[in-house]
Scaffold this motif. Structure first.
Motif, mmCIF file in Angstrom:
data_model
loop_
_atom_site.group_PDB
_atom_site.id
_atom_site.type_symbol
_atom_site.label_atom_id
_atom_site.label_comp_id
_atom_site.label_asym_id
_atom_site.label_seq_id
_atom_site.Cartn_x
_atom_site.Cartn_y
_atom_site.Cartn_z
ATOM 1 N N VAL A 71 0.981 -1.210 0.006
ATOM 2 C CA VAL A 71 0.029 -0.107 -0.103
ATOM 3 C C VAL A 71 0.928 1.431 0.096
ATOM 4 O O VAL A 71 1.801 1.463 0.839
ATOM 5 N N ALA A 72 0.621 2.207 -0.911
ATOM 6 C CA ALA A 72 1.452 3.428 -0.978
ATOM 7 C C ALA A 72 1.220 4.093 0.266
ATOM 8 O O ALA A 72 0.382 4.243 0.814
ATOM 9 N N ASP A 73 2.353 4.821 0.601
ATOM 10 C CA ASP A 73 2.259 5.743 1.708
ATOM 11 C C ASP A 73 1.407 6.955 1.310
ATOM 12 O O ASP A 73 1.247 7.298 0.107
ATOM 13 N N VAL A 74 0.971 7.558 2.324
ATOM 14 C CA VAL A 74 0.315 8.904 2.149
ATOM 15 C C VAL A 74 0.757 10.137 3.115
ATOM 16 O O VAL A 74 1.430 9.634 4.034
ATOM 17 N N SER A 75 0.473 11.257 2.736
ATOM 18 C CA SER A 75 0.939 12.213 3.682
ATOM 19 C C SER A 75 -0.118 12.858 4.517
ATOM 20 O O SER A 75 -1.161 12.972 3.833
ATOM 21 N N LYS A 76 0.155 13.132 5.692
ATOM 22 C CA LYS A 76 -0.822 13.541 6.483
ATOM 23 C C LYS A 76 -0.380 14.807 7.223
ATOM 24 O O LYS A 76 0.966 14.811 7.259
ATOM 25 N N TYR A 77 -1.228 15.896 7.838
ATOM 26 C CA TYR A 77 -0.545 16.912 8.530
ATOM 27 C C TYR A 77 -1.812 17.035 9.794
ATOM 28 O O TYR A 77 -2.627 16.700 9.897
ATOM 29 N N VAL A 78 -1.088 17.717 10.648
ATOM 30 C CA VAL A 78 -1.885 18.391 11.827
ATOM 31 C C VAL A 78 -1.434 19.712 11.790
ATOM 32 O O VAL A 78 -0.480 20.502 11.513
ATOM 33 N N CYS A 79 -2.444 20.590 12.336
ATOM 34 C CA CYS A 79 -2.290 21.967 12.341
ATOM 35 C C CYS A 79 -2.134 22.602 13.978
ATOM 36 O O CYS A 79 -3.233 22.290 14.564
ATOM 37 N N THR A 80 -1.014 22.691 14.293
ATOM 38 C CA THR A 80 -0.816 23.229 15.698
ATOM 39 C C THR A 80 0.524 23.972 15.932
ATOM 40 O O THR A 80 1.227 24.084 14.968
ATOM 41 N N LYS A 81 0.562 24.533 17.238
ATOM 42 C CA LYS A 81 1.847 25.377 17.353
ATOM 43 C C LYS A 81 3.099 24.823 17.233
ATOM 44 O O LYS A 81 4.039 25.204 16.841
ATOM 45 N N TRP A 82 3.010 23.707 18.040
ATOM 46 C CA TRP A 82 4.068 22.822 18.341
ATOM 47 C C TRP A 82 4.463 21.565 17.430
ATOM 48 O O TRP A 82 3.574 20.970 17.105
ATOM 49 N N GLN A 83 5.517 21.090 16.760
ATOM 50 C CA GLN A 83 5.649 19.931 16.214
ATOM 51 C C GLN A 83 5.549 18.627 16.905
ATOM 52 O O GLN A 83 6.263 18.445 17.658
ATOM 53 N N PRO A 84 4.520 17.954 16.468
ATOM 54 C CA PRO A 84 4.290 16.585 17.253
ATOM 55 C C PRO A 84 5.138 15.421 16.798
ATOM 56 O O PRO A 84 5.722 15.641 15.541
ATOM 57 N N ALA A 85 5.184 14.297 17.098
ATOM 58 C CA ALA A 85 6.181 13.232 16.393
ATOM 59 C C ALA A 85 5.209 12.706 15.320
ATOM 60 O O ALA A 85 4.013 12.998 15.350
ATOM 61 N N ASP A 86 6.116 12.161 14.506
ATOM 62 C CA ASP A 86 5.548 11.418 13.082
ATOM 63 C C ASP A 86 4.377 10.392 13.549
ATOM 64 O O ASP A 86 3.292 10.497 12.890
ATOM 65 N N PRO A 87 4.317 9.759 14.250
ATOM 66 C CA PRO A 87 3.260 8.599 14.802
ATOM 67 C C PRO A 87 2.039 9.175 15.323
ATOM 68 O O PRO A 87 0.958 8.869 14.701
ATOM 69 N N THR A 88 2.245 10.503 15.854
ATOM 70 C CA THR A 88 1.151 11.404 16.248
ATOM 71 C C THR A 88 0.268 11.884 15.149
ATOM 72 O O THR A 88 -0.671 11.710 14.994
ATOM 73 N N ILE A 89 1.277 12.502 14.291
ATOM 74 C CA ILE A 89 0.582 13.116 12.912
ATOM 75 C C ILE A 89 -0.113 12.027 12.178
ATOM 76 O O ILE A 89 -1.267 12.062 11.595
#
Length: 364
Positions: free
Chosen positions: A263-281
């Protein structure tokens, strides 16, 4: 060091240095005066729920932000817009359209906070964390325009009790609560749709009890009739004809299971002030859309300095969010004892003389 402290259900709150003029600190302490306890986050800490002012999201700067659904229920400010449901009933299912407190005055008949009874006081609360451009939650530090699920340690949301953030749902996401209220049943909360293009913005939430019926009792039919007692017929005395020997049936190794295409990877985002870890995104993020349309471009996406944080995630909806740890309920403070925070993990300090503060006051 401490910034301020306050007495629960009292007029008295005390501030150190410049903190008296910081709205985030002021509102937090006044929340204690109103009888509110702290708000813990997904990490299980005492006050890391940054969807709520009682989780200290604006300790060092100004901010427009109010309380989570459990605190809103307790305050009785929205008595005409709060409802109680009991999903312990087998086969329970209900769909509700929620409106955020940002647009409470134009909500129509929609509730802003929903209490889900568990039968033991540790009830759940569901709300829409609407962050409109001009509303009181416009500088939310977490969970903008998501459905938030909160659980209180006790008291059914009627009095002083630690609350904990359990889930933040974007459109299409669900949160399942197993052994709900000790019933062995599973209650699932799903954000069916979220629409912030309308006024008011709405979140449609479906709550279901997916329990299965108890197994049918064993049949009570009488035991089978005894076999007949007639003697068997004598066998013939002629030797039997030998059966032909069949040729052996050839065996073949099992066919290997087909290999599933990756399965191809997909890009996801979160909108927040501080950078979260990739698993959280990957667990909580969304696909490109709105203000976050270009991958890896840290564009602005909201008020309060929020930007788009991206991560490359496995195909599909990404890995399931880990179950948050259970936070043991903190002790309720005695009458006249200050609620404590910022360094004492929410436990009442009792007598305290550190930093030159008078005896009997709390460390904050």
């Amino acid at each position: 060091g401490w910034a301020a402290y306050a007495y629960v259900n009292s007029w008295n709150s005390v501030y150190q240095g410049v903190y008296y003029k910081r709205p985030g600190v002021l509102l937090h302490e006044i929340g204690h005066n109103f009888g509110l306890a702290h708000s813990g986050g997904l990490d299980g800490a005492t006050y890391t729920d940054h969807t709520c002012t009682m989780g200290n999201p604006h300790y060092s700067d100004d901010g427009f932000q109010c309380f989570n659904p459990a605190k809103n229920f307790q305050l009785n400010w929205y008595n005409d817009a709060k409802i109680t449901e009991d999903p312990r009933i087998q086969g329970y299912s209900n769909t509700l359209t929620l409106v955020g407190i940002d647009e409470y005055d134009i909500r129509g008949d929609s509730p802003v906070t929903v209490r889900l009874e568990t039968g033991g006081g540790a009830d759940y609360f569901v709300g829409f964390n609407r962050a409109s451009a001009t509303g009181p939650n416009r500088m939310n530090d977490e969970g903008d325009n998501q459905v938030t699920i909160i659980q209180v340690a006790g008291g059914s949301g009627e009095g002083y009790s630690q609350s904990s953030l359990k889930a933040k749902l974007s459109q299409g996401q669900s949160y399942a609560i197993t052994n709900y209220g000790g019933t062995t049943q599973t209650v699932t909360i799903t954000a069916t749709s979220i629409d912030i293009s309308t006024t008011p913005g709405t979140a449609v939430v479906r709550i279901t009890n997916g329990s299965t019926p108890s197994p049918t009792n064993a049949p009570t039919n009488p035991p089978p009739t005894n076999a007949p007692t007639n003697p068997p017929t004598n066998v013939p005395t002629s030797p039997p004809t030998p059966a032909p020997t069949n040729a052996p049936v050839p065996t073949f190794p099992p066919s290997p299971a087909p290999t599933r295409a990756p399965v191809a990877d997909v890009s996801k985002y979160v909108c927040t002030k501080w950078q979260p870890a990739d698993p959280t995104i990957c667990a909580e993020g969304s696909l490109a859309g709105g203000s976050c349309t270009i991958e890896n471009l840290g564009s602005s996406c909201g008020n309060g300095g929020k930007v788009c944080w991206w991560a490359s995630c496995p195909g599909g909806d990404g890995p399931p969010s880990p179950s948050p740890p259970t936070t043991p309920p903190p002790p309720s403070p005695p009458t006249g004892c200050p609620a404590c925070a910022y360094g004492d993990n929410g436990v009442c300090c009792g007598t305290c003389v550190d930093s030159g503060k008078p005896s009997g006051r709390g460390c904050f």
